[in-house]
Design an enzyme around this catalytic site. Structure first.
Site, mmCIF file in Angstrom:
data_model
loop_
_atom_site.group_PDB
_atom_site.id
_atom_site.type_symbol
_atom_site.label_atom_id
_atom_site.label_comp_id
_atom_site.label_asym_id
_atom_site.label_seq_id
_atom_site.Cartn_x
_atom_site.Cartn_y
_atom_site.Cartn_z
ATOM 1 N N LYS A 1 0.855 -1.189 0.000
ATOM 2 C CA LYS A 1 0.000 0.000 0.000
ATOM 3 C C LYS A 1 0.887 1.234 0.000
ATOM 4 C CE LYS A 1 -4.166 -1.885 0.596
ATOM 5 N NZ LYS A 1 -5.311 -1.590 -0.306
ATOM 6 N N LYS B 1 -13.854 -7.610 -6.905
ATOM 7 C CA LYS B 1 -14.258 -7.843 -5.516
ATOM 8 C C LYS B 1 -15.753 -8.142 -5.499
ATOM 9 C CE LYS B 1 -10.690 -5.269 -3.110
ATOM 10 N NZ LYS B 1 -10.266 -3.957 -2.609
HETATM 11 MG MG MG Z 1 -7.015 -1.969 -3.934
#
Ligand code: MG
Length: 370
Positions: free
Chosen positions: A167, A264
């Site tokens: 991240k 997702k």
């Molecule tokens: Mg992502």
């Protein structure tokens, strides 16, 4: 009520469980820090007594998408569940993660009712033979110092991750930390996730580090900026938050806004929609993987059923339960000796919450009946 061409039996009872699962370590990303997962679990009961479970994986605060746990609890309690129990359309706009929770619970109950069928095989019959073991990407949160990130990545590699994703934000410390990982492991398949925060300068610095993909560099709605970045970058652009529907995927493909698609199921509002997105993206020449929402075992098993489909050619972000939680609410999702994630063998979604673990995690419970 019809669903995928089948008549589904009536739902007579729905239980909502607000669960709080402490995380082993806080997960820091461009959209905030999670120290405990605040989830809404949903149990439906059909007229014949069959039950099924689903999970709303919205984050505690509306920083990833507009949905968040408290809002999902309210929209389930006041809108989605009453409509389901009355067998009418809810008319609700948006709220894909809350919608997904209820739809999955219903699918799970129905699969169990029909002779203990497995979701992964049900999807496989339509989308191609599923895998029983799935390679994983270790998603590593932002670290305070490059050494901390290198240590975290080392732990993930020891556990058999096929790819490591870090991240990042444009902050120079984040870029330096990724550079330290690259210089420690020159051949490591490495990706970054900007969660919509990256700029031209940070992008060119990251691109010099030879990345498998750069995820969501531009804000979710800004597909034109994403397309401009995809043109400039050596690494492929992966789209995550941008892909909210099959229609948005079609727009992204037309604009050439990304070459990799993060599917997702929770964010897309259903497993069949997610599988359709994966197939459409793969047919258009994109690489596809299933992303994670730091789900409990319930949501993790559901997403893993999609990740097992043949269109998902890149390692999934889903990890074993013990990467995130000391105790999951279900039997843990695990990896085998080669670090591959094992698709649970049980009927329906493959897992069920264990009553005493659910009790431990539950902070609120509500039963609604027709
Ligand atoms: Mg992502």
């Amino acid at each position: 009520m019809h669903h995928n061409g089948r008549v589904l039996p009536t739902v007579v009872e729905v239980e909502l469980v607000r669960a709080r699962l402490p995380m082993l370590a806080p997960l820091r990303s461009g959209h905030g820090t999670e120290t405990a997962r605040d989830l809404v679990l949903v149990r439906v009961t059909l007229a014949d007594g069959s039950t099924g479970w689903g999970e709303c994986s919205a984050l505690a605060r509306p920083t990833y998408t507009a949905e968040h746990s408290a809002g999902a609890w309210a929209v389930l309690r006041d809108e989605l569940v009453p409509a389901l129990l009355a067998d009418r359309d809810s008319g609700v706009v948006g709220h894909p993660m809350a919608t997904h929770a209820l739809a999955v619970a219903r699918t799970d109950a129905n699969l169990r009712r029909r002779g203990d069928r497995r979701l992964v095989e049900d999807l496989g019959a339509r989308y191609g033979r599923p895998a029983e073991r799935v390679p994983t990407t270790a998603v590593v949160g932002r670290a305070d110092a490059p050494d901390d990130l290198v240590a975290a990545v080392g732990n993930c590699l020891a556990r058999g991750a096929a790819l490591v994703k870090v991240k990042v934000t444009p902050h120079p410390d984040d870029i330096a930390a990724v550079a330290a990982v690259r210089s420690t492991w020159p051949d490591l398949p490495l990706a970054v996730d900007g969660n919509g925060t990256l700029d031209a300068r940070s992008l060119s610095q990251l691109d010099a580090l030879v990345l498998a993909y750069v995820e969501q560099p531009a804000p979710s709605e800004d597909l034109l900026q994403s397309a401009a970045m995809a043109k400039r970058l050596g690494a492929p652009v992966a789209l995550d938050e941008s892909i909210t529907s099959l229609a948005m995927l079609e727009v992204a493909l037309a604009l050439r806004a990304g070459q990799v698609i993060n599917v997702k199921p929770a964010r897309l509002g259903g497993v069949h929609i997610a599988a359709d997105v994966a197939r459409t993206a793969a047919d258009a020449g994109c690489a596809v993987f299933v992303g994670g929402m730091v789900e409990s075992g319930v949501g993790r098993a559901v997403a893993l059923a999609v990740a097992a489909l043949p269109m998902c050619t890149l390692p999934t972000d889903l990890g074993p339960s013990d990467r995130y939680f000391a105790r999951d609410v279900t039997e843990p999702i695990v990896t085998d000796d080669d670090g591959l994630l094992v698709v649970p063998a049980g009927p329906g979604i493959g897992v069920v919450p264990i009553p005493n673990r659910l009790n431990e995690a539950a902070v609120d419970r509500l039963i609604l009946r027709s």
